[in-house]
Design an enzyme around this catalytic site. Sequence first.
Site, PDB file in Angstrom:
ATOM      1  N   ILE A 144       1.159  -0.750  -0.209  1.00 56.09           N
ATOM      2  CA  ILE A 144      -0.290  -0.227  -0.095  1.00 56.09           C
ATOM      3  C   ILE A 144       0.823   1.092   0.449  1.00 56.09           C
ATOM      4  CG2 ILE A 144       0.258   0.056   2.687  1.00 56.09           C
ATOM      5  CD1 ILE A 144      -3.573   0.825   1.799  1.00 56.09           C
ATOM      6  N   GLY A 179       0.183  -5.626   1.052  1.00 59.65           N
ATOM      7  CA  GLY A 179      -0.901  -5.685  -0.651  1.00 59.65           C
ATOM      8  C   GLY A 179      -0.525  -6.683  -0.997  1.00 59.65           C
ATOM      9  N   ASP A 195      -1.863  -9.745  -0.077  1.00 60.01           N
ATOM     10  CA  ASP A 195      -3.042  -9.669  -0.310  1.00 60.01           C
ATOM     11  C   ASP A 195      -3.636 -10.138  -1.895  1.00 60.01           C
ATOM     12  OD1 ASP A 195      -4.594  -8.883   1.528  1.00 60.01           O
ATOM     13  OD2 ASP A 195      -2.870  -7.396   1.562  1.00 60.01           O
ATOM     14  N   GLU A 224       1.118  -5.901   7.253  1.00 58.72           N
ATOM     15  CA  GLU A 224      -0.269  -5.315   8.383  1.00 58.72           C
ATOM     16  C   GLU A 224       0.169  -4.955   9.607  1.00 58.72           C
ATOM     17  OE1 GLU A 224      -0.809  -7.236   5.674  1.00 58.72           O
ATOM     18  OE2 GLU A 224      -1.674  -5.956   4.728  1.00 58.72           O
ATOM     19  N   ASP A 283      -6.582  -7.017   5.902  1.00 60.03           N
ATOM     20  CA  ASP A 283      -8.170  -7.084   5.487  1.00 60.03           C
ATOM     21  C   ASP A 283      -8.254  -7.026   4.133  1.00 60.03           C
ATOM     22  OD1 ASP A 283      -7.432  -4.064   5.234  1.00 60.03           O
ATOM     23  OD2 ASP A 283      -9.138  -2.923   6.440  1.00 60.03           O
TER      24      ASP A 283
END
Lengths: 285, 285, 285, 285, 285, 285
Positions: free
Chosen positions: C75, C131, C134, C154, C162
């Site tokens: 991110i 990310g 993810d 995270e 999330d």
Amino acid sequence: MASEAESSKYQYESLKVALVPNHIIHVEINRPEKRNAMNKAFWREMVLCFQAISEDASCRAVVISGAGKMFTSGIDLFDLGSDFLQQQEDDPARIAWNIRKKISDYQETFSVIEKCTKPVIAAVHSACIGGGVDLISACDIRYCTQDAWFQVKEVDLGLAADVGTLQRLPKVIGSRSLVNELAFTARKMMSEEAKTCGLVSRVFPDKASLLSAAFELASEIASKSPVAVQGTKVNLVYARDHSVQESLDYMATWNMSMLQSQDLLKSAQAAMEKKTPKDVVFSKL
Amino acid sequence: MASEAESSKYQYESLKVALVPNHIIHVEINRPEKRNAMNKAFWREMVLCFQAISEDASCRAVVISGAGKMFTSGIDLFDLGSDFLQQQEDDPARIAWNIRKKISDYQETFSVIEKCTKPVIAAVHSACIGGGVDLISACDIRYCTQDAWFQVKEVDLGLAADVGTLQRLPKVIGSRSLVNELAFTARKMMSEEAKTCGLVSRVFPDKASLLSAAFELASEIASKSPVAVQGTKVNLVYARDHSVQESLDYMATWNMSMLQSQDLLKSAQAAMEKKTPKDVVFSKL
Amino acid sequence: MASEAESSKYQYESLKVALVPNHIIHVEINRPEKRNAMNKAFWREMVLCFQAISEDASCRAVVISGAGKMFTSGIDLFDLGSDFLQQQEDDPARIAWNIRKKISDYQETFSVIEKCTKPVIAAVHSACIGGGVDLISACDIRYCTQDAWFQVKEVDLGLAADVGTLQRLPKVIGSRSLVNELAFTARKMMSEEAKTCGLVSRVFPDKASLLSAAFELASEIASKSPVAVQGTKVNLVYARDHSVQESLDYMATWNMSMLQSQDLLKSAQAAMEKKTPKDVVFSKL
Amino acid sequence: MASEAESSKYQYESLKVALVPNHIIHVEINRPEKRNAMNKAFWREMVLCFQAISEDASCRAVVISGAGKMFTSGIDLFDLGSDFLQQQEDDPARIAWNIRKKISDYQETFSVIEKCTKPVIAAVHSACIGGGVDLISACDIRYCTQDAWFQVKEVDLGLAADVGTLQRLPKVIGSRSLVNELAFTARKMMSEEAKTCGLVSRVFPDKASLLSAAFELASEIASKSPVAVQGTKVNLVYARDHSVQESLDYMATWNMSMLQSQDLLKSAQAAMEKKTPKDVVFSKL
Amino acid sequence: MASEAESSKYQYESLKVALVPNHIIHVEINRPEKRNAMNKAFWREMVLCFQAISEDASCRAVVISGAGKMFTSGIDLFDLGSDFLQQQEDDPARIAWNIRKKISDYQETFSVIEKCTKPVIAAVHSACIGGGVDLISACDIRYCTQDAWFQVKEVDLGLAADVGTLQRLPKVIGSRSLVNELAFTARKMMSEEAKTCGLVSRVFPDKASLLSAAFELASEIASKSPVAVQGTKVNLVYARDHSVQESLDYMATWNMSMLQSQDLLKSAQAAMEKKTPKDVVFSKL
Amino acid sequence: MASEAESSKYQYESLKVALVPNHIIHVEINRPEKRNAMNKAFWREMVLCFQAISEDASCRAVVISGAGKMFTSGIDLFDLGSDFLQQQEDDPARIAWNIRKKISDYQETFSVIEKCTKPVIAAVHSACIGGGVDLISACDIRYCTQDAWFQVKEVDLGLAADVGTLQRLPKVIGSRSLVNELAFTARKMMSEEAKTCGLVSRVFPDKASLLSAAFELASEIASKSPVAVQGTKVNLVYARDHSVQESLDYMATWNMSMLQSQDLLKSAQAAMEKKTPKDVVFSKL
């Protein structure tokens, strides 16, 4: 090692069934001249065979292997292809209706292995292709020889594998990346990789040592309380498909009767006397 | 390394609890003279202990290990057997009713570990038998010593394991073939195999280095934002039991409040200043 | 190896998309000067890009990689932080409402990869942080270089991951102990461990050989019947989130139309003529 | 009609409990001077009370009603408001954490009714507001007086009803349009509409006839085999939350022990002798 | 009663949207000359319209009705038939692939009503046929006129209703026997039966009184805290599709932020001052 | 009205099967001298009969009723009691094992009605007791005479109803309070109440008018496209047991083949020519 089954109930065209001492049944895919290809007889007889085993109170463990040079080459295209490739209907909806029925029937061929409460050990040598992977994914424990290889073949035939592999294999081995790769590419997986990824528990040098170990394992399992072993299988399968909380609830409901078993008393007493289950005689189940 | 817990709330017969610096609690199964067998006190006190830990805002991570020569020999047959083996009722339905209640209570003994939102690290040395496997399957991370071994013992006692192993173990390790084999045969699994199959994350030469590493790990975890860590645990447990889509929805609903935390600001600021969470003081949770 | 996409539909700020021969699309995260950090454009464009790919009948497989020195640093805090850190509302409930919407939007950024029925191969080199994990958890197959490393970052930012990691990673790799450890500690996992635990299928010496192998794999997949391959993906994703019985039922319902495909005839005929899918021309899908 | 409970275990501040002949327990919400508003004592004592009832082998059915002029005015804002309205923390995430715990505790207050295997009959007169609807939704059977009215009050307090109404009411009555309307508008529903929509089974002219009928019903239920009745409740609750196939499986697993009950023999014999369960003496459960 | 929407965002071909005072939006199916048949524009614009409403913080409730002489005659066969009846592909699998995409798109047309967190009231007069029943099944509350009638028309067109009726109607009304009969026979159900079975909450003499009551209801709902009302809708929809226990857990997680709303304080204060929500000004949501 | 079935496949001891014109099969429980009590032959033959009906492409709807003076008095205690009451085993666990198998078999007796994709209409006159309620709960539509009554009898026999009533009845009628009351008390429910609560759709003065209406309804259903009708049944049953979203997905997957049916073209053409399905000849299914 195994004597021919005297019982007439285990007579099949595509399977050879032998009753092995100590409550074990040996099921062989028995079309060695056709590389154990799965023909119509096979799809029908597997259901009959495992339903019979389920009802057979003298059986406590099953070994399934292939007769001849390989485990199985998978579906017998020549025998079965006509079912799917030639359609007499001309309405796509009615063709679809019939296809769905057939797929459901074929799925049952391997689901019976899972519904059978006796542990089923797959002993794989040489090729295990297409439907063979569907089959062993429904077994409880998998052993293989060093020369064994596995192939999720279906994409090469223009279809998504529909009798169990896509549904069970990802829950059988730990690496999803690998499952996907196997299913998308139809590449061969050799025994070593099968061991590393957890598809098989053990690898053996040849078919003889493979079968010997599979029967030893079956014998070990068959020496235990069948109430304990088969209750374990029922609840392991249940747990795969439910949340932990639901599975615990089911387990408690299951054991509220099963803990009243005499096997518990016999086993506990043996344990206190430093004996093993092998010293105990359990009633049939 | 650890000072005795001053707090009177952590006084138990079968467990020894110590408050370790940096928000860590050390729970020891403490019946070394009985090979840490799980007696009635244990089953009751585990629930009390972990409920207290759940409420303890100064705790951020838990290490659980066994006092003395082994982790645990499992259920204490002499202490507990009577519960299941001697029934005063003579109606099988009423006996069943009572058994189900007891099993549910015993299941709770390990489910509290999962319900506790603080990460729980199991540090296993030597034997981890029967109920021990149920226990560690409910923990978040598992470390062990080289001499550790694991045994799903229940079939040898004539029953299907009913307090968590059959429900959680297949979701803990990657090879279903292996899980089934362990559960059907009650054979021992040594530390190396436990590492390979993923049951434990790391193996250490002896108990001292094991505990040292476990506390280091706990300390690392405890240095992070408790809002982040405990929210992670809640959502990991949720995800195990739900579809990806449901779990994403739950996660979004969870974080709609948790992203308003000051910990986020503090952590982000630290990150921009090239600091680590260890440089940040987080409020209790 | 790849020519620039002529089609105007694949023009993005944060992504570079190339149409590779043989029905393959190459998606590159394309902010090398920012270590491929995921900024607002990225979160929006990934959805557009994969929706376009889903509709693109000439695409049969996708490779996703990072431009420049690393896969992605995750991110982009500077670009996105304001969304979450500065709230203009003063009612915590209304702030929460907005946060939930944003998280749902961000989750969609990676869920589109899963909803896209074409197989997606992640090719990771160097860092894959936050990310990035993810993202690759939502891909179908993962390859990486020897210098690759993975970090569930995270918790260090004060939040529970999330947008997919906590939901998908435990279903991607086999060891739950490891998943938990990674998520609680934010420690780096190197390529070797990623291979052992099953996160990636193969490891390559450098980026060039990585991409070469990824495209070869994509090419292999793209040579098969798209009806077979994409039906396989749909059903593998379905099976992850449902019980075996439900998944078998869905599969049968799926294939009642798909087995009427001409691809089945073409593939079967090729098989009988000892040819491979590569010798067959399949219609677009 | 009812004698005071001799047992000290049923002494509460907010509830009055009486042991009624024939295995019935009468629970009254007992703050008539406060319109039976649900204060802190109530939320705590309901759990204790129903846990005690669950363990009470001499109880086979429960009637719950309100002392004084109305069933209940719902949550006691003056007593409880502080819990939710005044927060000492200043971190929204930590406030959220605490709120979630409290809601979970409050939910348990009514879930205990459902977990209690003895049938619970709600007898409602006059007002049943807010928490009152949550309460009766968790009961098994509902009777009311002609002057009874029901109000899903929560939206008027600025919140979504979070202790059971939104979760259970739609599964209790048949018209979803009506449930939604009640929940969105907080309008009153009178007894007649409650009867028509199926919320209550019967309506009575006044409180005396209501209670008389409720006890008669409880008495009827209590005359049956407790193994049969309580097994019925467990399985009805299970069936609400699972598919038919899962519920059938659970039922079969449940009854494999329960059909071994002596109650079955006694009941069958009574049936053959043209007697009713009232002529049979069943052991405690 | 309603002024034309000034906002350009609500301009559609098949729908007429008006912003009504007090936070209400009125959506009219607006092809009166075609009996409000659902043409391509309708299927596309419903999605756009309800997505816009979802984002519209000034809207708190929606009324949907039909312009002209009837609610809707359902799908516009002349406009849409070509989509399904004429297929340019000649491979049944590829035709199937495209059909599935279209059905999914059409399903979204009504699912947006459910995903929109603002309550949606259907006001039905005269005919509500085929797709009309799919539409109203996705609304929250249904009112109708005395001359209204409902028809699950699809079997008469040779197909199973696939955009929501079969999925939602059985969860909307209480009698399964009736749902089945309607779906198998395509018979008309008149307003009276619709009221008795719970499909509609209220019946009105004519369209004017129907709309008047629908707006009054919408106005009542719009006067409440939007945090409370929309949280209620989200959780009611969730509860329909999950077990009670799961729904309670989700609810607690939802309210851990929502109970921090200022609306709660405002509403509680109003309640204590004997005022109603109408006396309170709530912020937008 | 009905001619004897010529086909030898429908010859049973406990059932009388007639092929009625227009694709309808009439199944009568045929032990009028024993009040249609369900004996061993019945439990076995129902499965055979409905499996045959499922395969019978010329059948499109089924009516099931009782020969003689009543629908059914339920289980035949004299014929079946021995199965459950006398156990030759002396191990409670093995007795339990056998009981579970028998219950599963008995459950199948009614589940076949649900698995049969042709709509099944129950026409009930006079008594419908115990197993009779299990049976009709698995039917799709229920009609009855004015003198009909229903009784969930099982608690009076000392057991929880285990072949379908507790699992299906709450999903068949709208009031849970009523379901619970019926199941806990075994009280009779008369036809009027059965109509009000939605158990039956219509009530008729006598058996002749009942059967006449049932056959008229069956005839109406049988005049529609069997692809449409049976697809409707499959998806209605699916929707009962799944979330709306899952059911929509399944529906789209189902219809991707079924919308390719010629029935769609035939029906659409008939609709455009203002004809009804009765004017169309549909192929068998």
